[in-house]
Scaffold this motif. Sequence first.
Motif, PDB file in Angstrom:
ATOM      1  N   ALA A 156     -23.735 -14.497  -8.560  1.00  0.00           N
ATOM      2  CA  ALA A 156     -22.644 -13.883  -9.344  1.00  0.00           C
ATOM      3  C   ALA A 156     -22.041 -14.956 -10.230  1.00  0.00           C
ATOM      4  N   GLU A 157     -22.219 -14.787 -11.501  1.00  0.00           N
ATOM      5  CA  GLU A 157     -21.707 -15.751 -12.468  1.00  0.00           C
ATOM      6  C   GLU A 157     -20.303 -15.294 -12.944  1.00  0.00           C
ATOM      7  N   GLY A 158     -19.342 -16.176 -12.732  1.00  0.00           N
ATOM      8  CA  GLY A 158     -17.979 -15.872 -13.199  1.00  0.00           C
ATOM      9  C   GLY A 158     -17.359 -14.658 -12.533  1.00  0.00           C
ATOM     10  N   ALA A 159     -17.627 -14.473 -11.236  1.00  0.00           N
ATOM     11  CA  ALA A 159     -17.023 -13.354 -10.505  1.00  0.00           C
ATOM     12  C   ALA A 159     -15.505 -13.521 -10.459  1.00  0.00           C
ATOM     13  N   GLU A 160     -14.816 -12.481 -10.805  1.00  0.00           N
ATOM     14  CA  GLU A 160     -13.356 -12.551 -10.947  1.00  0.00           C
ATOM     15  C   GLU A 160     -12.678 -11.768  -9.840  1.00  0.00           C
ATOM     16  N   THR A 161     -11.675 -12.412  -9.235  1.00  0.00           N
ATOM     17  CA  THR A 161     -10.882 -11.761  -8.190  1.00  0.00           C
ATOM     18  C   THR A 161      -9.417 -11.782  -8.618  1.00  0.00           C
ATOM     19  N   ARG A 162      -8.808 -10.611  -8.638  1.00  0.00           N
ATOM     20  CA  ARG A 162      -7.398 -10.500  -9.005  1.00  0.00           C
ATOM     21  C   ARG A 162      -6.598 -10.068  -7.772  1.00  0.00           C
ATOM     22  N   ARG A 163      -5.476 -10.773  -7.567  1.00  0.00           N
ATOM     23  CA  ARG A 163      -4.622 -10.435  -6.422  1.00  0.00           C
ATOM     24  C   ARG A 163      -3.189 -10.272  -6.933  1.00  0.00           C
ATOM     25  N   TYR A 164      -2.514  -9.205  -6.451  1.00  0.00           N
ATOM     26  CA  TYR A 164      -1.131  -8.919  -6.817  1.00  0.00           C
ATOM     27  C   TYR A 164      -0.347  -8.615  -5.537  1.00  0.00           C
ATOM     28  N   SER A 165       0.904  -9.055  -5.531  1.00  0.00           N
ATOM     29  CA  SER A 165       1.752  -8.751  -4.360  1.00  0.00           C
ATOM     30  C   SER A 165       3.227  -8.692  -4.792  1.00  0.00           C
ATOM     31  N   ALA A 166       3.989  -7.913  -4.074  1.00  0.00           N
ATOM     32  CA  ALA A 166       5.434  -7.802  -4.287  1.00  0.00           C
ATOM     33  C   ALA A 166       6.089  -7.462  -2.960  1.00  0.00           C
ATOM     34  N   ALA A 167       7.294  -7.996  -2.745  1.00  0.00           N
ATOM     35  CA  ALA A 167       7.968  -7.758  -1.466  1.00  0.00           C
ATOM     36  C   ALA A 167       9.475  -7.866  -1.638  1.00  0.00           C
ATOM     37  N   VAL A 168      10.190  -7.131  -0.820  1.00  0.00           N
ATOM     38  CA  VAL A 168      11.644  -7.219  -0.717  1.00  0.00           C
ATOM     39  C   VAL A 168      11.971  -7.660   0.704  1.00  0.00           C
ATOM     40  N   ASN A 169      12.723  -8.752   0.811  1.00  0.00           N
ATOM     41  CA  ASN A 169      13.055  -9.314   2.121  1.00  0.00           C
ATOM     42  C   ASN A 169      14.559  -9.181   2.383  1.00  0.00           C
TER      43      ASN A 169
ATOM     44  N   TRP B 276       3.983  -4.971  -0.869  1.00  0.00           N
ATOM     45  CA  TRP B 276       2.836  -4.295  -1.494  1.00  0.00           C
ATOM     46  C   TRP B 276       1.843  -5.358  -1.943  1.00  0.00           C
ATOM     47  N   ASN B 277       0.545  -5.136  -1.597  1.00  0.00           N
ATOM     48  CA  ASN B 277      -0.506  -6.082  -1.963  1.00  0.00           C
ATOM     49  C   ASN B 277      -1.695  -5.319  -2.546  1.00  0.00           C
ATOM     50  N   GLU B 278      -2.311  -5.912  -3.564  1.00  0.00           N
ATOM     51  CA  GLU B 278      -3.511  -5.314  -4.163  1.00  0.00           C
ATOM     52  C   GLU B 278      -4.480  -6.427  -4.545  1.00  0.00           C
ATOM     53  N   SER B 279      -5.777  -6.174  -4.255  1.00  0.00           N
ATOM     54  CA  SER B 279      -6.808  -7.166  -4.573  1.00  0.00           C
ATOM     55  C   SER B 279      -7.983  -6.460  -5.245  1.00  0.00           C
ATOM     56  N   ASN B 280      -8.454  -7.009  -6.394  1.00  0.00           N
ATOM     57  CA  ASN B 280      -9.603  -6.486  -7.129  1.00  0.00           C
ATOM     58  C   ASN B 280     -10.665  -7.581  -7.226  1.00  0.00           C
ATOM     59  N   ASN B 281     -11.920  -7.220  -6.850  1.00  0.00           N
ATOM     60  CA  ASN B 281     -13.023  -8.188  -6.859  1.00  0.00           C
ATOM     61  C   ASN B 281     -14.243  -7.533  -7.507  1.00  0.00           C
ATOM     62  N   ASN B 282     -14.771  -8.118  -8.611  1.00  0.00           N
ATOM     63  CA  ASN B 282     -15.928  -7.538  -9.296  1.00  0.00           C
ATOM     64  C   ASN B 282     -17.236  -8.226  -8.932  1.00  0.00           C
ATOM     65  N   SER B 283     -17.200  -9.036  -7.864  1.00  0.00           N
ATOM     66  CA  SER B 283     -18.430  -9.737  -7.455  1.00  0.00           C
ATOM     67  C   SER B 283     -19.375  -8.760  -6.762  1.00  0.00           C
ATOM     68  N   PRO B 284     -20.668  -8.776  -7.134  1.00  0.00           N
ATOM     69  CA  PRO B 284     -21.644  -7.905  -6.441  1.00  0.00           C
ATOM     70  C   PRO B 284     -21.875  -8.311  -4.997  1.00  0.00           C
ATOM     71  N   LEU B 285     -21.369  -9.490  -4.617  1.00  0.00           N
ATOM     72  CA  LEU B 285     -21.550  -9.933  -3.236  1.00  0.00           C
ATOM     73  C   LEU B 285     -20.419  -9.471  -2.318  1.00  0.00           C
TER      74      LEU B 285
ATOM     75  N   THR C 162      -5.802  -2.159  -1.472  1.00  0.00           N
ATOM     76  CA  THR C 162      -4.363  -1.977  -1.685  1.00  0.00           C
ATOM     77  C   THR C 162      -3.701  -1.691  -0.350  1.00  0.00           C
ATOM     78  N   SER C 163      -2.546  -2.373  -0.137  1.00  0.00           N
ATOM     79  CA  SER C 163      -1.825  -2.150   1.129  1.00  0.00           C
ATOM     80  C   SER C 163      -0.332  -2.215   0.887  1.00  0.00           C
ATOM     81  N   THR C 164       0.421  -1.410   1.607  1.00  0.00           N
ATOM     82  CA  THR C 164       1.889  -1.446   1.621  1.00  0.00           C
ATOM     83  C   THR C 164       2.336  -1.371   3.065  1.00  0.00           C
ATOM     84  N   GLY C 165       3.499  -1.914   3.346  1.00  0.00           N
ATOM     85  CA  GLY C 165       3.959  -1.856   4.728  1.00  0.00           C
ATOM     86  C   GLY C 165       5.341  -2.447   4.900  1.00  0.00           C
ATOM     87  N   VAL C 166       5.925  -2.172   6.028  1.00  0.00           N
ATOM     88  CA  VAL C 166       7.248  -2.663   6.405  1.00  0.00           C
ATOM     89  C   VAL C 166       7.104  -3.537   7.632  1.00  0.00           C
TER      90      VAL C 166
END
Length: 441
Positions: free
Chosen positions: A92-105, A291-300, A307-311
């Motif tokens: 996998a050449e240049g496989a891109e992984t994006r991760r996002y998260s947000a939280a209230v404490n 709240w967490n989200e992860s995107n991965n375009n790698s064929p591996l 995507t996950s949310t929780g308390v």
Amino acid sequence: MKSIFYTVSLILLFFGPMVNAQDQILTKQEAIDLILENNLDIKVARNTKLIDDNNADILNSGYLPSVTGNASGSIDKQNSEGVLGNGDTRTAEGAETRRYSAAVNVNYTLFDGLGRYYNYKSFQERSEQSELEVRQTIENTILQLFTVYYEAARLTENTATLEQALEISKDRLKRAQYQFEYGQNTGLDVLNAEVDINTDSINLLNSKQQLRNTMRDLNLILNRNLSAQFSADTTVTFVPGLQMENMYNEAQMNNVRLQIVEKDINMGLNDIRVAKSGYLPTIGLTGTYGWNESNNNSPLAFVLQNTSTGVTGTINLTWNLFDGGTTITGIKNAKIAYKNQEIAKKQIRLEVERDIRNAWDSYTNALYVLEVQEKNLQTNQNNFKRTDERYKLGQITSIEFRQAQLNLLNAELAKSQAKYNAKLAELQMLQVSGQLLNVDF
């Protein structure tokens, strides 16, 4: 001699209108209103009170939870190679992984050994103490105000008295000149009369200058234009029915210095309790919504998007079993400071007792002096009246007349001084007893 007389007269004509133009009376209540509104020391004390009020607010108590929000995002690019189970190789050449998260404490302290509680009480005590300090500043400023105000009133009376003395001397000069023209006396009586006029004119001139200076001092205290023109109210009324025992009891309850040191003692006791809170555990509550989200375009990758949310809620307990002796030392020092505050209270109580007794003695003595001076003035008025009648009949000399005039002048000045001394002594006693702001001036 005549040139001196005319020079002094011209000076009086020049400066006289400056004093007489002050027709508008600055009443005592108006002076108090102005000083409460404009005095800079009072403004500073009130601003300090606002700061202490803010510190004593629930927003500064530690009883409210803290809420924080956070968010993050990341991008990861990688070259990767993997071998499958059947032996095939994939890259996998240049496989891109994006991760996002947000939280209230949310964090909240359920129990901290009561340190928060006693800190809050200390803030409230400090706010009340600050109010007392504002009152103390107002009392000191009002006493300063009336020290200058009554000096202006005294000089106003003195100026009027000296003007009357000058008029008497002028009449005497005219009489002496008429008698000299008709040969009834020598030129010596005329010269003596001119000398006395010059003396009275200089005294009047000095009194007017002192009055103008005092009025500028009063304008400075009132924080207004120094050239503002006014007249002081010369009426003085005394508070009736004052008794030493009542003044002493009032001082023990209402003296502002005693009330301020009492607040120091209360805060010192709270400091001891705050220090002791270090022996107890701290219980806290933490809550998180995320709240967490992860995107991965790698064929591996097995999962291309997640995507996950929780308390999450957590209760934690922290107990500092031994902190190296910091808590023990803090308690010892707080107790020593508390003892010092108790000692300071005893000292201030003794000083207040001394002050109220001294103030009462000064007040009663000033009233007695005033009574004596009033009787002395009445005696000198009667004496001058008779002396004036005999002088017109030619039965006494001009020197005897002048002496009676001076006796009357000194009696009037002394009575005026005694009146204002008695009033200031009364105000000082009322301040020590804590009643200064509760009476009419």
